[in-house]
Design an enzyme around this catalytic site. Structure first.
Site, mmCIF file in Angstrom:
data_model
loop_
_atom_site.group_PDB
_atom_site.id
_atom_site.type_symbol
_atom_site.label_atom_id
_atom_site.label_comp_id
_atom_site.label_asym_id
_atom_site.label_seq_id
_atom_site.Cartn_x
_atom_site.Cartn_y
_atom_site.Cartn_z
ATOM 1 N N MET A 1 0.931 -1.016 -0.096
ATOM 2 C CA MET A 1 -0.497 -0.443 0.470
ATOM 3 C C MET A 1 0.789 1.161 -0.018
ATOM 4 O O MET A 1 1.869 1.162 0.594
ATOM 5 C CB MET A 1 -0.703 0.073 1.426
ATOM 6 C CG MET A 1 -1.805 1.311 1.082
ATOM 7 S SD MET A 1 -3.048 1.445 2.760
ATOM 8 C CE MET A 1 -2.429 1.502 4.133
ATOM 9 N N CYS A 2 0.794 2.247 -1.229
ATOM 10 C CA CYS A 2 1.266 3.266 -1.031
ATOM 11 C C CYS A 2 -0.052 4.783 -1.063
ATOM 12 O O CYS A 2 -0.670 4.632 -1.366
ATOM 13 C CB CYS A 2 2.237 3.820 -2.087
ATOM 14 S SG CYS A 2 3.528 2.556 -2.100
ATOM 15 N N GLY A 3 0.615 6.035 -0.819
ATOM 16 C CA GLY A 3 -0.004 6.668 -1.623
ATOM 17 C C GLY A 3 0.494 7.657 -2.540
ATOM 18 O O GLY A 3 1.884 8.243 -2.842
ATOM 19 N N ARG A 32 -0.453 5.630 4.972
ATOM 20 C CA ARG A 32 -0.632 4.626 4.010
ATOM 21 C C ARG A 32 1.016 4.517 3.138
ATOM 22 O O ARG A 32 1.108 3.172 2.490
ATOM 23 C CB ARG A 32 -1.106 5.227 2.751
ATOM 24 C CG ARG A 32 -2.605 5.647 2.187
ATOM 25 C CD ARG A 32 -3.635 5.708 0.862
ATOM 26 N NE ARG A 32 -3.318 4.451 -0.069
ATOM 27 C CZ ARG A 32 -3.793 3.551 0.132
ATOM 28 N NH1 ARG A 32 -4.874 3.587 0.790
ATOM 29 N NH2 ARG A 32 -3.753 2.708 -1.036
#
Length: 226
Positions: A1-3, A32
């Site tokens: 998960m990343c933003g 995130r």
């Protein structure tokens, strides 16, 4: 998960505020991606990249991002799942002087695409799958494609789940895979286009209450030019 966050300013009067508007956006994506963060900011002198290990708040403060001006920016917060936590593995990936890519998701066939790029003499400097996509898009553009067509080629050549935000000196473009399981939202007003993984990253933007809000459709390239 990343933003992911991005801001493309249509109104030149907002350009002195680019950094001030961007900092709350990327800080909102800390949950995130607490491992590393990075930004690419565009002004009339070119693209300026900052990326490091640590929290977005600390990285933005260390580089005084809030004082930066310009017409466009992208940002990324990373939760590492498949490669090392180093500044080099942080996003954005920038395979050309004006090209930046940030990515949330994963590509399952990045190794085979990496080998195909190597046959063309294109070498990745990390084992990050996102760098492969960045260099693939860079190759397509170098071979004559515009950004939108290059991103459509990603749909043909890459397998996986992803949301991409890719920018050049003149373009700002968003793409989701066919399942669109990685979150994304776009807000557009007469003054700007903004994109983020989650809406709350956009909540402090001016005029957001009157913005046109869109959840990007699968396999459709959304693009804007200056």
């Amino acid at each position: 998960m990343c933003g992911i966050v991005g801001l493309h300013l249509k109104n030149p009067a907002l350009q002195p505020e680019l950094g001030r508007l961007l900092v709350p956006m990327i800080e909102a994506m800390t949950s995130r991606g607490p491992d590393s963060a990075g930004l690419a900011l565009y002004d009339d002198e070119g693209m300026h990249v900052v990326k490091d290990v640590g929290l977005p708040r600390d990285i933005c403060a260390a580089h005084d991002i809030a004082s930066r001006s310009g017409y466009q920016a992208v940002g990324h917060t990373r939760m590492a799942t498949e490669s090392a936590i180093t500044p080099e593995h942080a996003h954005p990936f920038t395979p050309a002087p004006d090209l930046a890519l940030v990515h949330n998701g994963s590509f399952s066939n990045h190794a085979s695409v990496r080998r195909n790029l190597a046959f063309d003499g294109i070498t990745c400097t990390t084992d990050n799958d996102s760098e492969v996509a960045a260099r693939f898009i860079g190759r397509e553009i170098a071979n004559g494609a515009d950004l939108e067509d290059a991103m459509r080629m990603v749909l043909k050549e890459f397998d996986g789940f992803f949301t991409l935000l890719v920018t050049t000196a003149t373009q700002f473009a968003v793409l989701r895979d066919s399942f669109a399981c990685k979150p994304a939202v776009i807000a557009e007003t007469a003054d700007y286009v903004a994109m983020a993984s989650e809406y709350h990253a956009l909540a402090e933007l001016p005029g957001i209450g009157n913005a046109r809000i869109v959840e990007p459709e699968p396999e459709r390239v959304y693009a804007w030019s200056r």
